[in-house]
Design an enzyme around this catalytic site. Structure first.
Site, PDB file in Angstrom:
ATOM      1  N   HIS A 134      -1.152   0.768  -9.796  1.00 22.23           N
ATOM      2  CA  HIS A 134      -1.828  -0.202  -8.919  1.00 22.23           C
ATOM      3  C   HIS A 134      -2.464  -1.323  -9.736  1.00 22.23           C
ATOM      4  CE1 HIS A 134      -3.951  -0.718  -4.759  1.00 22.23           C
ATOM      5  NE2 HIS A 134      -3.683  -1.880  -5.320  1.00 22.23           N
ATOM      6  N   ARG A 182       0.856  -1.177   0.000  1.00 16.77           N
ATOM      7  CA  ARG A 182       0.000   0.000   0.000  1.00 16.77           C
ATOM      8  C   ARG A 182       0.900   1.238   0.000  1.00 16.77           C
ATOM      9  NH1 ARG A 182      -3.622  -2.639  -1.499  1.00 16.77           N
ATOM     10  NH2 ARG A 182      -5.652  -3.034  -0.519  1.00 16.77           N
ATOM     11  N   GLU A 209      -4.111   7.788  -4.832  1.00 14.05           N
ATOM     12  CA  GLU A 209      -4.374   7.113  -6.109  1.00 14.05           C
ATOM     13  C   GLU A 209      -5.704   7.584  -6.664  1.00 14.05           C
ATOM     14  OE1 GLU A 209      -4.160   2.881  -5.537  1.00 14.05           O
ATOM     15  OE2 GLU A 209      -2.151   2.961  -4.737  1.00 14.05           O
TER      16      GLU A 209
END
Lengths: 320, 320
Positions: free
Chosen positions: B277, B229, B258
């Site tokens: 991601h 993360r 993000e």
């Protein structure tokens, strides 16, 4: 044993040959002086293994070395000229297995995960999520069943890839691959492959094997990787296959002409990833290559059989 | 059993839930309507697992679902709000192990072999041979001892990497890694690592763990990879470490914010490779995630214990 003469076809940087001291006289040649110096040499170390000088000088007059060592896996730059003599030819079998296997595995993942696309998006500061390919469960055809091909195949297996290994002759009961397929089976295997990897020695049997007919057998989603020799590929046919989307991508580390000329059309074919013949060349590789030669020299000096003796008719070290 | 209500926090594309027909009523909510609909739901499927809507809606009034499933490995967007209730929380343990392990292995090779440098040289039509890093024999510290961390570690081992696995608590006798190190050992291990890989769950214990102090422990040749993360990393500290060449490179697939804002300084830090991601997101992943939920629903419907139950205090599924 009288002092041995070891002739080195020089390349920069030179090999570290201190271990020869007291046992051999080290002579040096460049491409120009090689023909003249060959008759003085008992042993020839082709340190400049990218040169064609040996092939050109060998047929000349005078005595010839009894042993030629090339610190490369491929011996294609020495044949067929050396094949007609009784010289013992050895190569660098083993040194490149792990680095090239890593390199190919990395290319497989990089293409599956579109690393190069992400890099380009990063340049553009664009966040663009994509779904990528799962490597586990895909199929690869690895052409070349020598140590590099085997290590490459085993490394892909460790990533979950199903691997068909293709060698010169078919054999069963391989501990890692079950059946090793013969060259005649190649075209039949290509249609099932997500990855087609060339790590074969360059011989008359393999020259130009990746041509329009081969690319036509591959799936639209297939990707081709060549870390063998440039002459394995008909480059124009590969370019056509990529431009017409008959295959999804390719990575070349070797080329018919090296260095690749600046004007080559290969540089900017979409879906084609290039690198400058470096897949096996990890930090310290030259020392590893010199050490391998020196270890073999110890055997030579002691009158023991040499390791990694090339079958000059086949064009590689036979077996396992 | 009366008909179950399954509430889906929608994301595009929606999940295929045909298998629920006749057994459950499927309700839908978006971030705005979630608070209002929560009391009607027996089960909540957090299909939009990148949303913070559940955390925000949960503390409101009315009944709450008895089971919440998030189709992600991390549950950090649901905690601590759900931790105070007796809801059963399940996650997507297992689905991402292989894809993320592949992705990390690919990044390791890509950085070792300077694939991105070769790509840039290709753009410039420049032939520039370099010596690259041999992956075999290097050392990695993999932080995160859940299924993703373990698979990542084993995949790196298959490439010849020596792996130190770091989890929450130290334990010996692991079949793959021998000793699994506890978090307290991390700083002591960093100095020996060529690769530092973060695949940990985000908890209060791991938040910000990769900070200036951690980067200072790493070797100048070390490279850092984060597929955990974004909040595991103090991003400004990483940028400083890269700019001051205290480490050799980094790859980030996850970020504190993000999508990464276009104005972020991260986009063009030298030696920093970014992706949006996507390390676990292979073609078909959404179907895999829906199937995993539906399989667990079968168990719920049959009154059997659910799989992949998160320990809401720890912040992950404990064990193995």
């Amino acid at each position: 044993m009288s002092e041995t003469s070891v002739l080195v076809l020089d390349a920069d940087p030179p090999p570290r040959l201190d271990r020869l001291e007291g046992r051999a006289r080290v002579l040096h040649a460049d491409a120009k002086s090689l023909a003249e110096r060959l008759p003085e040499a008992d042993v020839l170390l082709v340190w400049d293994f990218l040169s064609d000088a040996v092939r050109e000088a060998w047929p000349g007059g005078g005595a010839r070395p009894r042993w030629v060592h090339t610190p490369s896996a491929g011996v294609d730059r020495l044949l067929p000229e050396l094949a007609g003599s009784d010289v013992v030819l050895t190569n660098a079998r083993g040194v490149f297995d792990q680095p090239i296997a890593e390199y190919v595995a990395g290319l497989v993942v990089a293409m599956a995960k579109d690393f190069f696309g992400s890099r380009e998006l990063q340049r553009q500061r664009r966040w663009k999520h994509r779904e990528t390919m799962r490597v586990g469960g895909t199929r690869a055809v690895v052409v070349g069943s020598g140590p590099i091909g085997r290590k490459t195949g085993r490394t892909l297996q460790a990533l979950g890839v199903e691997v068909d290994l293709v060698g010169r002759t078919e054999r069963d009961g391989d501990p890692d691959f079950g059946r090793v397929h013969g060259g005649a089976a190649l075209h039949g295997l290509l249609g099932g492959a997500d990855w087609v990897v060339c790590v074969a020695p360059l011989t008359e049997a393999t020259r130009g094997m990746f041509d329009a007919a081969a690319f036509a057998r591959m799936k639209p989603g297939a990707r081709f990787i060549n870390v063998g020799r440039g002459q394995h590929v008909v480059e124009d046919d590969l370019v056509e296959a990529l431009l017409e989307h008959r295959i999804a991508g390719a990575a070349l580390d070797v080329f018919a002409a090296e260095p690749l000329p600046v004007e080559s059309r290969l540089w900017d074919v979409p879906g084609l990833v290039l690198s400058p013949h470096m897949s096996g060349d990890t930090v310290g590789w030259r020392d590893d290559l010199a050490t391998q030669f020196l270890d073999n020299f110890d055997r030579w000096y002691a009158g023991e059989p040499l390791l990694n003796v090339v079958d000059k008719q086949l064009g590689y070290v036979p077996g396992g």
